[in-house]
Scaffold this motif. Structure first.
Motif, PDB file in Angstrom:
ATOM      1  N   VAL A 186      57.862  38.856  12.615  1.00 19.48           N
ATOM      2  CA  VAL A 186      56.528  37.270  12.651  1.00 19.48           C
ATOM      3  C   VAL A 186      55.512  37.257  12.141  1.00 19.48           C
ATOM      4  O   VAL A 186      55.292  35.799  12.554  1.00 19.48           O
ATOM      5  CB  VAL A 186      57.025  37.701  14.133  1.00 19.48           C
TER       6      VAL A 186
ATOM      7  N   ALA B  15      41.095  23.749  14.857  1.00 17.32           N
ATOM      8  CA  ALA B  15      41.266  24.905  16.043  1.00 17.32           C
ATOM      9  C   ALA B  15      43.220  24.628  15.810  1.00 17.32           C
ATOM     10  O   ALA B  15      43.639  25.741  16.710  1.00 17.32           O
ATOM     11  CB  ALA B  15      40.325  24.275  16.448  1.00 17.32           C
ATOM     12  N   HIS B  16      43.626  23.646  16.992  1.00 18.31           N
ATOM     13  CA  HIS B  16      44.564  24.063  17.869  1.00 18.31           C
ATOM     14  C   HIS B  16      45.620  24.427  17.020  1.00 18.31           C
ATOM     15  O   HIS B  16      46.263  25.139  17.603  1.00 18.31           O
ATOM     16  CB  HIS B  16      45.260  22.216  18.494  1.00 18.31           C
TER      17      HIS B  16
ATOM     18  N   LEU C  83      49.672  38.774  18.897  1.00 17.42           N
ATOM     19  CA  LEU C  83      50.458  38.960  20.403  1.00 17.42           C
ATOM     20  C   LEU C  83      51.252  40.199  20.024  1.00 17.42           C
ATOM     21  O   LEU C  83      50.975  40.990  20.354  1.00 17.42           O
ATOM     22  CB  LEU C  83      50.842  37.955  20.995  1.00 17.42           C
ATOM     23  N   TRP C  84      52.149  39.347  18.616  1.00 17.17           N
ATOM     24  CA  TRP C  84      52.645  40.841  17.886  1.00 17.17           C
ATOM     25  C   TRP C  84      51.878  41.854  17.261  1.00 17.17           C
ATOM     26  O   TRP C  84      52.243  42.877  17.513  1.00 17.17           O
ATOM     27  CB  TRP C  84      53.946  39.548  16.998  1.00 17.17           C
TER      28      TRP C  84
ATOM     29  N   THR D 202      48.544  11.883  16.314  1.00 12.97           N
ATOM     30  CA  THR D 202      49.968  12.219  15.840  1.00 12.97           C
ATOM     31  C   THR D 202      50.794  11.528  17.840  1.00 12.97           C
ATOM     32  O   THR D 202      50.192  12.098  18.232  1.00 12.97           O
ATOM     33  CB  THR D 202      50.418  13.765  14.876  1.00 12.97           C
TER      34      THR D 202
ATOM     35  N   ASP E 101      54.787  15.560  19.214  1.00 17.35           N
ATOM     36  CA  ASP E 101      54.695  16.269  20.391  1.00 17.35           C
ATOM     37  C   ASP E 101      54.189  17.847  20.013  1.00 17.35           C
ATOM     38  O   ASP E 101      54.390  17.592  18.395  1.00 17.35           O
ATOM     39  CB  ASP E 101      55.679  16.758  21.330  1.00 17.35           C
ATOM     40  N   PRO E 102      53.348  18.729  20.406  1.00 17.85           N
ATOM     41  CA  PRO E 102      52.480  19.801  20.310  1.00 17.85           C
ATOM     42  C   PRO E 102      53.499  20.990  19.272  1.00 17.85           C
ATOM     43  O   PRO E 102      54.692  20.489  19.616  1.00 17.85           O
ATOM     44  CB  PRO E 102      52.249  20.581  21.628  1.00 17.85           C
TER      45      PRO E 102
ATOM     46  N   SER F  34      45.059  27.661  16.141  1.00  9.84           N
ATOM     47  CA  SER F  34      45.732  28.084  17.318  1.00  9.84           C
ATOM     48  C   SER F  34      46.947  29.325  17.782  1.00  9.84           C
ATOM     49  O   SER F  34      46.592  29.903  17.910  1.00  9.84           O
ATOM     50  CB  SER F  34      45.068  27.865  18.267  1.00  9.84           C
ATOM     51  N   GLN F  35      48.150  28.035  17.038  1.00  8.61           N
ATOM     52  CA  GLN F  35      49.238  28.245  17.809  1.00  8.61           C
ATOM     53  C   GLN F  35      49.937  29.687  17.254  1.00  8.61           C
ATOM     54  O   GLN F  35      49.793  31.057  17.221  1.00  8.61           O
ATOM     55  CB  GLN F  35      50.331  27.646  17.547  1.00  8.61           C
TER      56      GLN F  35
ATOM     57  N   ALA G 101      38.778  19.679  15.717  1.00 13.50           N
ATOM     58  CA  ALA G 101      39.452  19.377  17.240  1.00 13.50           C
ATOM     59  C   ALA G 101      41.205  20.487  16.919  1.00 13.50           C
ATOM     60  O   ALA G 101      42.037  20.799  17.388  1.00 13.50           O
ATOM     61  CB  ALA G 101      39.608  19.019  18.428  1.00 13.50           C
TER      62      ALA G 101
ATOM     63  N   ARG H  42      52.618  29.766   7.982  1.00 15.20           N
ATOM     64  CA  ARG H  42      52.649  28.919   9.123  1.00 15.20           C
ATOM     65  C   ARG H  42      51.389  28.123   8.082  1.00 15.20           C
ATOM     66  O   ARG H  42      50.995  27.264   8.146  1.00 15.20           O
ATOM     67  CB  ARG H  42      53.120  28.958  10.012  1.00 15.20           C
TER      68      ARG H  42
ATOM     69  N   LEU I 200      47.871  31.992  14.730  1.00 16.74           N
ATOM     70  CA  LEU I 200      46.512  32.480  15.242  1.00 16.74           C
ATOM     71  C   LEU I 200      47.393  34.404  16.763  1.00 16.74           C
ATOM     72  O   LEU I 200      47.240  34.853  16.474  1.00 16.74           O
ATOM     73  CB  LEU I 200      45.498  32.706  15.472  1.00 16.74           C
ATOM     74  N   ASN I 201      47.365  33.632  17.812  1.00 15.43           N
ATOM     75  CA  ASN I 201      47.694  33.284  18.787  1.00 15.43           C
ATOM     76  C   ASN I 201      48.846  34.508  18.951  1.00 15.43           C
ATOM     77  O   ASN I 201      49.409  35.555  19.038  1.00 15.43           O
ATOM     78  CB  ASN I 201      47.911  32.572  19.367  1.00 15.43           C
ATOM     79  N   ILE I 202      50.291  33.695  18.701  1.00 15.97           N
ATOM     80  CA  ILE I 202      51.308  34.786  18.039  1.00 15.97           C
ATOM     81  C   ILE I 202      51.416  35.638  17.189  1.00 15.97           C
ATOM     82  O   ILE I 202      51.710  36.823  17.718  1.00 15.97           O
ATOM     83  CB  ILE I 202      52.342  34.235  17.374  1.00 15.97           C
TER      84      ILE I 202
END
Lengths: 444, 123
Positions: free
Chosen positions: A249, A215-216, A227-228, A388, A391-392, A219-220, A212, A256, A222-224
């Motif tokens: 980007v 994945a989190h 999108l770009w 942790t 913050d995310p 995912s950030q 989990a 990252r 990968l998402n960016i």
């Protein structure tokens, strides 16, 4: 008779004899009288007369109690579900002298057939040898022995591989008799199976939590990237060139992801080889200096407290201690900055201190911060991956488990505690505990 | 009149490209860097037709943001973007009122545009 007759020699002899007899009587009387006077009075005799039946009754009761407790013990011995036995030292090793019904059931044999047997007649060769060795050790040290044996069990024991837990205790007895031990034998197969199942459940839960977390974290970026890239494709399809910014980007987010993979690899790495002795003072000083330089614009006070000695030889790998200490410093910095964001007046201090000898054979590097301390909700699992309070996007939750893993690989460990709770300088103290060079206790 | 989207997203780079794409698709976008900021924008009277939100955000997460906004507007249409679908499924995010779509990252841009239009239509 004439008075002169009395002077006759015969009468003189008689007279002398009578005189001696009288003297003896008087002497006897003198000797006996005090004894006669000291003899118990009639009253005392009456008391003795009365107490005698009481004494007899007491003795009978004591005997009865002894019989009862013997019966109680016999009851235990007979009915307890554990296999119990008394084993004595025979000419060629231990001999089963008495066994209880549970023991008979375990081996599927009659009591008479079991009593007098040696371990080799009951157990497989390896288990019998272990039993004999433990028996000897128990006798030699006169202390309890506790061991577990794996046996290939027959039908009476449920078949398959069984795990037996055996306990041997010395029994008190006369010196001139063969020494005896009381033993118990318990089948712990089911218990071990349940324990293994628990470990497996916990392992699966940890893997689940890790997945989990991974994945989190993935995912950030990968998402960016997605999108770009999609945006760039639309631009190309519309006849324009690929926007330069989209490419930058995507590259930055790829880095990252690569950094995240590096940290995961670090976490999964096996214990390193090539440990050596090095000076912890120099390593800590260099690492603290590096952190101080990197964070000089953030208004953090990073200080180092050294022990009386300027040289503290520890055993491990210097680069890994540096890395572990850096992870702890980063963790402290994040906590301090996070607290300062909420409360600008909060102190922003990180203190690294070195001590030796607080634990025998160990050096301790403590990293103390004023970041408010570890929240109670995550305290039990703070050293597990992906746990942790940040913050995310602010932290992966991998720094502390990596530091703990590095220390374990060096034969040390990581410990932590909150301190100064409720005070302005409240925070956490993480302690890197390392074996001192030359100490024997390298496995913590 | 264009559909107005209140977008709560804490990743700047994602927010930037999403805003561009949505504006190109004809939406009007109000941007909030986290749940708390989105709540403050709504409380300040910012007008919007659809909420587009991430789930894990600092200060106030997406789940709490949806609950608080729907306390005022039970039929508010919502699109949720998440990196890791909640194990209990999207049902937990439903409070039985307005329409809701759950999109898993990486987000497909055309899918996002049609999801926003669909929930706005249902609402």
């Amino acid at each position: 008779m004439h008075i002169r007759t009395l002077r006759h020699v015969d009468y003189r002899v008689q007279g002398a004899l009578k005189a001696v007899t009288a003297a003896v009587s008087v002497a006897t009387a003198i000797l006996l009288w005090p004894r006669l006077l000291a003899a118990p009075s009639m009253q005392a005799l009456a008391m003795v007369d009365e107490s005698l039946p009481c004494e007899v009754a007491e003795r009978r009761e004591a005997e009865m109690r002894a019989q009862q407790s013997e019966a109680l013990l016999a009851g235990f011995f007979t009915h307890i579900p554990d296999a119990l036995f008394i084993v004595r030292a025979g000419a060629e090793g231990p001999v089963f002298e008495t066994v209880n019904p549970a023991f008979c059931r375990l081996f599927g044999m009659e009591r008479a057939a079991l009593e007098g047997l040696v371990p080799a007649a009951l157990l497989e060769a390896e288990a019998a040898a272990e039993f004999t060795a433990e028996f000897a050790a128990c006798l030699a040290r006169r202390e309890k022995r506790d061991f577990e044996t794996t046996v290939s069990a027959g039908e009476a024991q449920g078949g398959g591989t069984r795990h037996w837990h055996t306990l041997l205790v010395p029994l008190p007895g006369p010196e001139d008799e063969a020494p005896r031990l009381l033993g118990s034998l318990r089948d712990v197969t089911e218990l071990r199976r349940l324990q293994a199942e628990l470990v497996e459940t916990a392992r699966r839960a940890t893997i689940g939590a890790m997945c989990a977390g991974v994945a989190h974290e993935m995912s950030q970026p990968l998402n960016i990237i997605g999108l770009w890239a999609e945006r760039a494709r639309a631009a190309i399809e519309a006849g324009g060139a690929a926007p330069r910014r989209a490419v930058e980007v995507v590259l930055a987010q790829t880095k990252r992801l690569a950094a995240l993979l590096d940290r995961m690899r670090e976490l999964a790495r096996d214990a390193p080889s090539g440990a050596e002795s090095f000076d912890a003072v120099a390593t800590a000083a260099a690492t603290v200096e590096l952190a101080r330089r990197s964070w000089q614009l953030e208004g953090l006070e990073v200080s180092l407290e050294l022990p009386g000695t300027s040289f503290l030889p520890v055993h491990g790998r210097e680069a890994q201690l540096e890395q572990a200490l850096l992870h702890l410093l980063e963790n402290a910095r994040d906590a301090v900055l996070r607290r300062r964001a909420q409360d600008p007046a909060a102190p922003a201090r990180i203190t690294v201190s070195l001590t030796a000898g607080a634990e025998p054979g160990r050096a301790v590097i403590a990293v103390r911060d004023t970041g408010g301390g570890v929240p109670a909700a995550i305290a039990p699992s703070i050293l597990e991956p992906f746990v942790t309070s940040k913050d995310p996007g602010q932290g992966t939750g991998l720094g502390l488990p990596i530091a703990a893993g590095l220390l374990r690989a060096m034969g040390g460990r990581l410990a932590w505690t909150n301190w100064a709770e409720g005070l302005p300088e409240a925070g956490a103290v993480f302690r890197l505990i390392l074996p001192l060079a030359g100490s024997s206790g390298r496995t913590a | 009149m264009p559909l107005r989207v209140l977008m709560a997203e804490d990743e700047d780079l994602a927010a930037e490209v999403l805003q561009e794409v949505l504006e190109d698709a004809g939406f009007e976008v109000l941007l909030a860097p986290d749940g708390q900021a989105a709540l403050e924008l709504a409380a300040a009277g910012a007008g919007f037709d659809v909420l587009l939100t991430d789930l894990r955000m600092p200060r106030l997460d997406g789940r709490e943001l949806i609950l608080r906004l729907r306390a005022e507007r039970p039929s508010l249409p919502v699109v949720v973007m998440t990196g890791f679908a909640p194990p209990e499924g999207p049902e937990r995010l439903h409070d039985g009122s307005g329409p809701l779509r759950l999109l898993t990252k990486p987000i497909d841009l055309s899918g996002l545009v049609s999801a926003l239009r669909a929930v706005a239509h249902e609402g």
